[in-house]
Design a protein around this motif. Sequence first.
Motif, PDB file in Angstrom:
ATOM      1  N   GLY A 126     -30.470  28.989  26.885  1.00 48.18           N
ATOM      2  CA  GLY A 126     -31.060  28.136  25.852  1.00 48.18           C
ATOM      3  C   GLY A 126     -32.543  27.919  26.044  1.00 48.18           C
ATOM      4  N   GLY A 127     -33.274  29.010  26.390  1.00 48.51           N
ATOM      5  CA  GLY A 127     -34.707  28.883  26.659  1.00 48.51           C
ATOM      6  C   GLY A 127     -35.459  28.337  25.468  1.00 48.51           C
ATOM      7  N   VAL A 128     -36.186  27.244  25.663  1.00 45.52           N
ATOM      8  CA  VAL A 128     -36.811  26.563  24.543  1.00 45.52           C
ATOM      9  C   VAL A 128     -38.045  27.313  24.060  1.00 45.52           C
ATOM     10  CG1 VAL A 128     -38.085  24.994  26.066  1.00 45.52           C
ATOM     11  CG2 VAL A 128     -37.670  24.342  23.703  1.00 45.52           C
ATOM     12  N   LEU A 129     -38.810  27.886  24.974  1.00 44.44           N
ATOM     13  CA  LEU A 129     -40.021  28.596  24.559  1.00 44.44           C
ATOM     14  C   LEU A 129     -39.687  29.918  23.886  1.00 44.44           C
ATOM     15  CD1 LEU A 129     -42.800  28.108  27.252  1.00 44.44           C
ATOM     16  CD2 LEU A 129     -42.765  27.383  24.873  1.00 44.44           C
ATOM     17  N   SER A 130     -38.730  30.654  24.459  1.00 44.98           N
ATOM     18  CA  SER A 130     -38.364  31.924  23.823  1.00 44.98           C
ATOM     19  C   SER A 130     -37.843  31.645  22.414  1.00 44.98           C
ATOM     20  CB  SER A 130     -37.314  32.659  24.655  1.00 44.98           C
ATOM     21  OG  SER A 130     -36.196  31.839  24.873  1.00 44.98           O
ATOM     22  N   GLU A 134     -39.792  32.863  18.986  1.00 45.91           N
ATOM     23  CA  GLU A 134     -39.100  33.706  18.007  1.00 45.91           C
ATOM     24  C   GLU A 134     -39.136  33.067  16.620  1.00 45.91           C
ATOM     25  OE1 GLU A 134     -35.393  35.164  19.431  1.00 45.91           O
ATOM     26  OE2 GLU A 134     -34.841  36.023  17.492  1.00 45.91           O
ATOM     27  N   LYS A 135     -38.955  31.747  16.575  1.00 54.08           N
ATOM     28  CA  LYS A 135     -39.009  31.034  15.296  1.00 54.08           C
ATOM     29  C   LYS A 135     -40.372  31.193  14.627  1.00 54.08           C
ATOM     30  CE  LYS A 135     -35.402  28.992  14.028  1.00 54.08           C
ATOM     31  NZ  LYS A 135     -34.796  28.675  12.783  1.00 54.08           N
ATOM     32  N   LEU A 136     -41.425  31.049  15.422  1.00 54.42           N
ATOM     33  CA  LEU A 136     -42.784  31.046  14.874  1.00 54.42           C
ATOM     34  C   LEU A 136     -43.272  32.443  14.508  1.00 54.42           C
ATOM     35  CD1 LEU A 136     -44.531  28.372  17.129  1.00 54.42           C
ATOM     36  CD2 LEU A 136     -43.896  28.172  14.729  1.00 54.42           C
ATOM     37  N   THR A 137     -42.989  33.436  15.357  1.00 58.57           N
ATOM     38  CA  THR A 137     -43.555  34.763  15.119  1.00 58.57           C
ATOM     39  C   THR A 137     -42.537  35.744  14.553  1.00 58.57           C
ATOM     40  OG1 THR A 137     -42.992  35.579  17.299  1.00 58.57           O
ATOM     41  CG2 THR A 137     -45.090  34.428  17.092  1.00 58.57           C
ATOM     42  N   GLY A 138     -41.268  35.416  14.673  1.00 61.08           N
ATOM     43  CA  GLY A 138     -40.238  36.327  14.202  1.00 61.08           C
ATOM     44  C   GLY A 138     -39.970  37.473  15.163  1.00 61.08           C
ATOM     45  N   ALA A 139     -40.760  37.564  16.235  1.00 63.73           N
ATOM     46  CA  ALA A 139     -40.570  38.664  17.191  1.00 63.73           C
ATOM     47  C   ALA A 139     -39.469  38.312  18.187  1.00 63.73           C
ATOM     48  CB  ALA A 139     -41.875  38.934  17.931  1.00 63.73           C
ATOM     49  N   HIS A 140     -38.533  39.228  18.368  1.00 65.74           N
ATOM     50  CA  HIS A 140     -37.461  39.004  19.336  1.00 65.74           C
ATOM     51  C   HIS A 140     -37.867  39.650  20.657  1.00 65.74           C
ATOM     52  CE1 HIS A 140     -33.449  38.165  20.722  1.00 65.74           C
ATOM     53  NE2 HIS A 140     -33.321  39.421  21.097  1.00 65.74           N
TER      54      HIS A 140
END
Lengths: 289, 306
Positions: A126-130, A134-140
């Motif tokens: 449940g990494g909060v930064l990852s 992902e939410k902000l940039t869409g990059a996985h």
Amino acid sequence: MRRREFAVLAGPSILVMVGLLVLPLVRTIEWSFQKVDYGSPGSFVGLDNYQEAFSDPRFGKAVIFTVILTLIVTAVLLVAGYVLAVLVNGLHRAKPYVLGLLLVPYVIPQIVGATMFSWLFNPNYGGVLSYLIEKLTGAHILWMSETWPNRVVVSLDVIWAMLPFAMLIIVAGLQGVSDEMIEAARIDGASTLRLHLSVIVPSIRGVLGFVALISIMDVVRTFDALVPLSPQAVQIGNESIMLYIYNVAFQNGGQNLGLGSAIDVLLILLIVVLLLPFIRGVAKETRAG
Amino acid sequence: MSTLTGATESAGEAVPLADDVLQPRPRRRRAGGEGAAGRRFMVGGLLLLVCWAMLSPVLWTAMVVTKPTSIAFINPPQFTYHPSLDAFVNLWQTTDFYSYLSNTVVVAVVSTLFALLLGVPAAYALSRFPSWISVVLLVAALVFRALPRFAVVLPMYDISRSLGIYDTKIAVVAALVAINQPFSIWLLRNFFAEIPQQLDEAAMLDGCSRVQVLWRVMVPLMGPGILTAGIFMFLFAFQEYLTALILTDVHSPTVPVFIATQLGQTLPLLQQAGAASMLLTLPVIAFAFIAQRYLVAGLSAGSVKG
């Protein structure tokens, strides 16, 4: 001071260091020329272990990874440590509290800090930064299992853990910069940037050298941080030299103590080369003083 | 650090000793005007942001360990939850956390005391004995400070097994004292070098022996220096993972070793490791607040003058 007094005062410490540092080190050098199992005497194999180390691509990768990490971390520590130290040093009433807060990452054991750090980036936990990235940039981004993202995480963690120490040392050094000198430079019309680069930085260069020295020593030996932060270090090429030694010499299945010792010896040589300028400085000053 | 680079000490700078060191320097007058206020505001905001970033791993862990176990590690992460202390209760009831914690504290305190007891006289002797032996010892101290841990700890593993002290606190303390020695000597020597030798000579004219000079004159003057070195040694011993990992098994692991062994386990055990991390971290945060004042004073007085 007379020789006998010197022996009485320094003797116990020297004995402990000879018995518990020099003798083990000699044993490691012996082992590096042997094929050896724990608890039984080894058999002499000449330079086989060294040959094996140099022909193992994992070793080369570990050296490159470690050296790059060391250079990046040291550069960031010097620059960020200096900026942070100057900002903190300009504080008045808040200074002790800010210093105390900033020192927290430094007083936490590295392995514990790295565990905490891994929970920011590991999506399995449940990494909060990852998640936010992902939410902000869409990059996985696979922070834990892809080579470069993982290197970023490891570097960030090492910088996070060591920045407070760098800052602390530089803050201490700034106490010795005379106010008159700063004022004189101001009167001569120096800009803030000029003031820092031409007046303050040169006058604390010894302190900055000390920060670089400690940083090189400690980052070259990175081990703790990788345990939680890079569980697949071997597969993705993010093994440090120390982790490599641990894996070949101590892990289950790979108890090749001779090879591990040979790499120890090589690592010591690397460290001595990196420290050569500092060693010369100590020798010169001690002889003079 | 002048010792390292051979940079010359700035002339005319008084050597602050003992109590003087802890006095705050006279404050410079603050520049007035609105521009200055705006700048201060910006600097304050920036520092606040840095503090928050530096503390975020700890704050997030504090949240993770107070969540109910079922949602502690789920993805996407939960930001609101009913706090629960289950992880702490489980940690206390199902593991020997208490004994790991006491191992850690005992090892750190005992090794710090021994390291100081050996290091202070040695550093004093080195600072007053300018000859090739001092040069060799200091260079050796520097190299040993940088030594990869495995180069000494793996042989120690072998030796401690044959001596029958493997997996005892004694083995860990002995190893830490030795590994700590070079850095302590090196740090302390710089503090001693700041104290003028005339002081020794005056005391010896009054009939003190060298040992008496050390304990009656030097040690009281060295208060901040010894405290600084002691704090560094304690932190080092308290944090050390590798040495304790190799030299202990089931009987005397320290908290860092315990936390590391929990890493690859199930999520409830991982949450316990987080709880253990928090229990270990809270006292050292208090320690950081107390220590920072002495560290800045001690370091600027002695060891790292440019």
